[in-house]
Design an enzyme around this catalytic site. Sequence first.
Site, PDB file in Angstrom:
ATOM      1  N   HIS A 131      -3.969  -5.889   0.949  1.00  0.00           N
ATOM      2  CA  HIS A 131      -3.994  -5.752   3.058  1.00  0.00           C
ATOM      3  C   HIS A 131      -3.856  -7.417   2.630  1.00  0.00           C
ATOM      4  O   HIS A 131      -4.723  -8.167   2.625  1.00  0.00           O
ATOM      5  CB  HIS A 131      -3.981  -4.830   3.915  1.00  0.00           C
ATOM      6  CG  HIS A 131      -3.783  -3.212   3.672  1.00  0.00           C
ATOM      7  ND1 HIS A 131      -2.781  -3.026   3.989  1.00  0.00           N
ATOM      8  CD2 HIS A 131      -4.507  -2.298   3.153  1.00  0.00           C
ATOM      9  CE1 HIS A 131      -2.184  -2.070   4.451  1.00  0.00           C
ATOM     10  NE2 HIS A 131      -3.450  -1.419   2.969  1.00  0.00           N
TER      11      HIS A 131
ATOM     12  N   CYS B 286       0.778  -0.966  -0.350  1.00  0.00           N
ATOM     13  CA  CYS B 286      -0.212  -0.251  -0.124  1.00  0.00           C
ATOM     14  C   CYS B 286       0.862   1.055   0.152  1.00  0.00           C
ATOM     15  O   CYS B 286       1.301   1.763  -1.368  1.00  0.00           O
ATOM     16  CB  CYS B 286      -0.869   0.419   1.323  1.00  0.00           C
ATOM     17  SG  CYS B 286      -2.286   1.085   1.498  1.00  0.00           S
TER      18      CYS B 286
END
Length: 482
Positions: free
Chosen positions: A423, A322
């Site tokens: 994630h 991310c």
Amino acid sequence: MIQGCTSDAGKSTVVAALCRLYARAGIPVVPFKPQNMALNSAVTVDGGEIGRAQALQAIAAGIPAHTDMNPVLLKPSSDTGAQVIIHGKVRADMNARDYHRYKTEAMGAVLASYARLRSQYQMVLVEGAGSPAEINLRARDIANMGFAEAVDCPVVLVADIDRGGVFAHLSGTLDCLSESERARIVGFVINRFRGDISLLEPGLDWLEARTGKPVLAVLPYLHGLHLDAEDAIQSSQSGGAFRIIVPAVPRISNHTDFDALRAHPDVTLEFIGPGRPIPPADLVILPGSKNTRADLAWLRAQGWEPALQKHLRYGGKLIGICGGFQMLGSVVHDPDGSEGPAGSTQGLGLLALETVMQADKRLAQVSGRCVFPGAPESAAVQGYEIHLGDSTGAALKRPVFTIEGRPEGAVSEDDAVLGTYLHGAFDHPDACQALLAWAGLRSNRSVDLSALREQSLDRVADAAQGLYDALQALQVGRSTSE
């Protein structure tokens, strides 16, 4: 409602344990936290985000996570400001003073969510935030006694004996409350006790005599739990020969990404904080960040950029997740100041891509396949996306995963650097084993984090059976229909 004398007293775990116990008893139960401040969040079935702890509690209750379980989420972006998320969606960025004024409006969202949950479930288990004894936060409180008073909710007060001073915490907290708030507390829980309980009994007798309130349970210190942390970084795990290091950037987010790696028997994972020398490692992972550009500046100030270059020269592997993925590109643009002051920051230049921050946050639970070099064709992956930026560039032509038919992530031409927005990828045994093999770990062992989490929830529930029984005996929260 479960409130605590301090942050990290164990409120989240107590609520999770009770959720599992009520669910075992066949009582429809739901967790609820009016206001949460955390950088560990989860994506819900209705396409929003809530605190990670409430998602864990939903698993304990056997129900899907929903935004009504945590209607107000604050994600700090600086020491004085935070992103304010209402019912799972970003409402605004506010400093502390502005948010304090906004609390009256936020309380409306809290009460609306609570009303919906009360209409759907027989039992609502509410988690407080921090401590009810924070005098400076009493005005317009929506997180602790302000909420309990508004909905006429009984309160159990939890204190952590492992910190020391447990009797001062409990009696001192009571002294800071109003008469009506003190009357609302039905009893105490002493958490994380280890030792001979008979040596504690004189203190328990003193506390009950002083306050007139019962100690409902003394919960043991349980080692080896695998439960998602609300915010605090879990201590590093050691034992395996394969070494992974993660920079503990100031605005690290969703560091639960590393829970499966911490549990892996062949891995030693370590978070490296400020001012520490950067040790050699087999794999470096740049974590998610709530403020990518500021955390990238922090990395540079701590000497990580030359350390990463050296790490790659010596054959090490590098993964960015991310915000960490965004740092790997050539530049990060934030034209509207979505995460901080507007502007652009040069990236690490390790992947041929650039990122532009956008106002709309992508929130999605996703699944797909691993397609990075060396990954088995059958290797599946599941996870969630929760990010502001949009990345473009040639590096994306060598994806890490295919997610619902689309390419996702990027791998460098020399196969040394990998980046993804996904994630939770390490939580899936297939993806975890494939990613570690890509990084150089030769092992047939894998970790099923979901199974470990379920086992841990059963352990904390078993340990809290006495508390559940005490609440039943007091008929706390029981309806006349039971």
